[in-house]
Design a protein around this motif. Structure first.
Motif, mmCIF file in Angstrom:
data_model
loop_
_atom_site.group_PDB
_atom_site.id
_atom_site.type_symbol
_atom_site.label_atom_id
_atom_site.label_comp_id
_atom_site.label_asym_id
_atom_site.label_seq_id
_atom_site.Cartn_x
_atom_site.Cartn_y
_atom_site.Cartn_z
ATOM 1 N N ARG A 109 -3.671 -4.007 18.777
ATOM 2 C CA ARG A 109 -3.666 -4.028 17.316
ATOM 3 C C ARG A 109 -4.185 -2.690 16.796
ATOM 4 O O ARG A 109 -4.975 -2.040 17.469
ATOM 5 N N PRO A 110 -3.793 -2.295 15.599
ATOM 6 C CA PRO A 110 -4.330 -1.058 15.019
ATOM 7 C C PRO A 110 -5.852 -1.165 14.871
ATOM 8 O O PRO A 110 -6.389 -2.249 14.660
ATOM 9 N N SER A 111 -6.521 -0.023 14.962
ATOM 10 C CA SER A 111 -7.972 -0.021 14.788
ATOM 11 C C SER A 111 -8.319 -0.296 13.326
ATOM 12 O O SER A 111 -7.512 -0.063 12.424
ATOM 13 N N LEU A 112 -9.519 -0.797 13.099
ATOM 14 C CA LEU A 112 -9.954 -1.049 11.724
ATOM 15 C C LEU A 112 -9.990 0.226 10.908
ATOM 16 O O LEU A 112 -9.653 0.222 9.726
ATOM 17 N N SER A 113 -10.374 1.340 11.529
ATOM 18 C CA SER A 113 -10.439 2.601 10.778
ATOM 19 C C SER A 113 -9.041 3.033 10.323
ATOM 20 O O SER A 113 -8.874 3.524 9.213
ATOM 21 N N SER A 114 -8.012 2.844 11.164
ATOM 22 C CA SER A 114 -6.665 3.218 10.741
ATOM 23 C C SER A 114 -6.188 2.323 9.602
ATOM 24 O O SER A 114 -5.502 2.774 8.692
ATOM 25 N N LEU A 115 -6.569 1.051 9.629
ATOM 26 C CA LEU A 115 -6.188 0.142 8.541
ATOM 27 C C LEU A 115 -6.931 0.483 7.257
ATOM 28 O O LEU A 115 -6.365 0.398 6.170
ATOM 29 N N ARG A 116 -8.198 0.890 7.376
ATOM 30 C CA ARG A 116 -8.947 1.324 6.182
ATOM 31 C C ARG A 116 -8.291 2.557 5.575
ATOM 32 O O ARG A 116 -8.141 2.650 4.359
ATOM 33 N N ASN A 117 -7.916 3.508 6.423
ATOM 34 C CA ASN A 117 -7.258 4.718 5.932
ATOM 35 C C ASN A 117 -5.941 4.374 5.254
ATOM 36 O O ASN A 117 -5.597 4.950 4.225
ATOM 37 N N LEU A 118 -5.206 3.438 5.814
ATOM 38 C CA LEU A 118 -3.946 3.013 5.212
ATOM 39 C C LEU A 118 -4.205 2.379 3.850
ATOM 40 O O LEU A 118 -3.488 2.639 2.891
ATOM 41 N N ARG A 119 -5.276 1.567 3.750
ATOM 42 C CA ARG A 119 -5.611 0.939 2.474
ATOM 43 C C ARG A 119 -5.981 2.001 1.446
ATOM 44 O O ARG A 119 -5.579 1.922 0.286
ATOM 45 N N GLU A 120 -6.720 3.029 1.871
ATOM 46 C CA GLU A 120 -7.078 4.112 0.948
ATOM 47 C C GLU A 120 -5.832 4.856 0.481
ATOM 48 O O GLU A 120 -5.724 5.224 -0.674
ATOM 49 N N GLU A 121 -4.884 5.051 1.396
ATOM 50 C CA GLU A 121 -3.644 5.725 1.027
ATOM 51 C C GLU A 121 -2.797 4.867 0.089
ATOM 52 O O GLU A 121 -1.955 5.381 -0.621
ATOM 53 N N SER A 122 -3.018 3.555 0.086
ATOM 54 C CA SER A 122 -2.194 2.679 -0.746
ATOM 55 C C SER A 122 -2.427 2.923 -2.235
ATOM 56 O O SER A 122 -1.633 2.500 -3.052
ATOM 57 N N ASN A 123 -3.492 3.624 -2.579
ATOM 58 C CA ASN A 123 -3.707 3.995 -3.973
ATOM 59 C C ASN A 123 -2.733 5.084 -4.398
ATOM 60 O O ASN A 123 -2.504 5.291 -5.568
ATOM 61 N N SER A 124 -2.167 5.780 -3.438
ATOM 62 C CA SER A 124 -1.187 6.817 -3.710
ATOM 63 C C SER A 124 0.206 6.192 -3.710
ATOM 64 O O SER A 124 0.469 5.243 -3.002
ATOM 65 N N ARG A 125 1.096 6.753 -4.500
ATOM 66 C CA ARG A 125 2.477 6.279 -4.517
ATOM 67 C C ARG A 125 3.375 7.199 -3.693
ATOM 68 O O ARG A 125 4.586 7.045 -3.667
#
Length: 142
Positions: A109-125
């Motif tokens: 599974r993806p690491s939690l840090s990579s998922l956090r980074n993805l969530r932070e990027e989700s603020n960008s369009r």
């Protein structure tokens, strides 16, 4: 007529092979709210960027499946697409199963840090990706 010609050409391509393997999409996972991506310096709407590798099989009716095959350098999942002859779903499923039995990717599974980074990027369009990274990983069987 164009679709029929495309299907005939696709079937001819598959005459001597059982399975086509390649990347599922030209980039690793991305935020759901993404509107567009920058692929090697070109801004592309997400609905155009995602399906170029899957669309051909939708058009010609070839069965296809995606299996996990690794992670990007940012730790995001990458998929391997397997496609086969029309009406031969069983061969595609057997190939996917054999790949999963030969690798461990489907257990990881993806690491939690990579998922956090993805969530932070989700603020960008808009996010930048480089095709060469995903293609290089797919070429290496990762």
């Amino acid at each position: 007529r164009l679709r029929q010609a495309y299907t005939v050409a696709s079937r001819k391509l598959m005459e001597d092979i059982d399975i086509i393997a390649g990347p599922t999409i030209p980039m690793p996972a991305f935020p759901l709210k993404l509107d567009e991506v920058d692929l090697d310096g070109t801004s592309i709407p997400i609905e155009t960027a995602v399906p170029p590798y899957t669309r051909p099989f939708n058009h010609n009716g070839f069965p296809a499946i995606t299996v996990p095959c690794g992670f990007s350098t940012k730790g995001l999942p990458i998929g391997l697409q397997l496609a086969g002859h029309p009406h031969d779903d069983a061969t595609v499923l057997r190939a996917a199963y054999a790949y999963e039995q030969a690798t461990e990717w489907h257990h990881l599974r993806p690491s939690l840090s990579s998922l956090r980074n993805l969530r932070e990027e989700s603020n960008s369009r808009h996010i930048q990706f480089h095709l060469c990274e995903n293609q290089k990983l797919a070429d290496q069987g990762q």
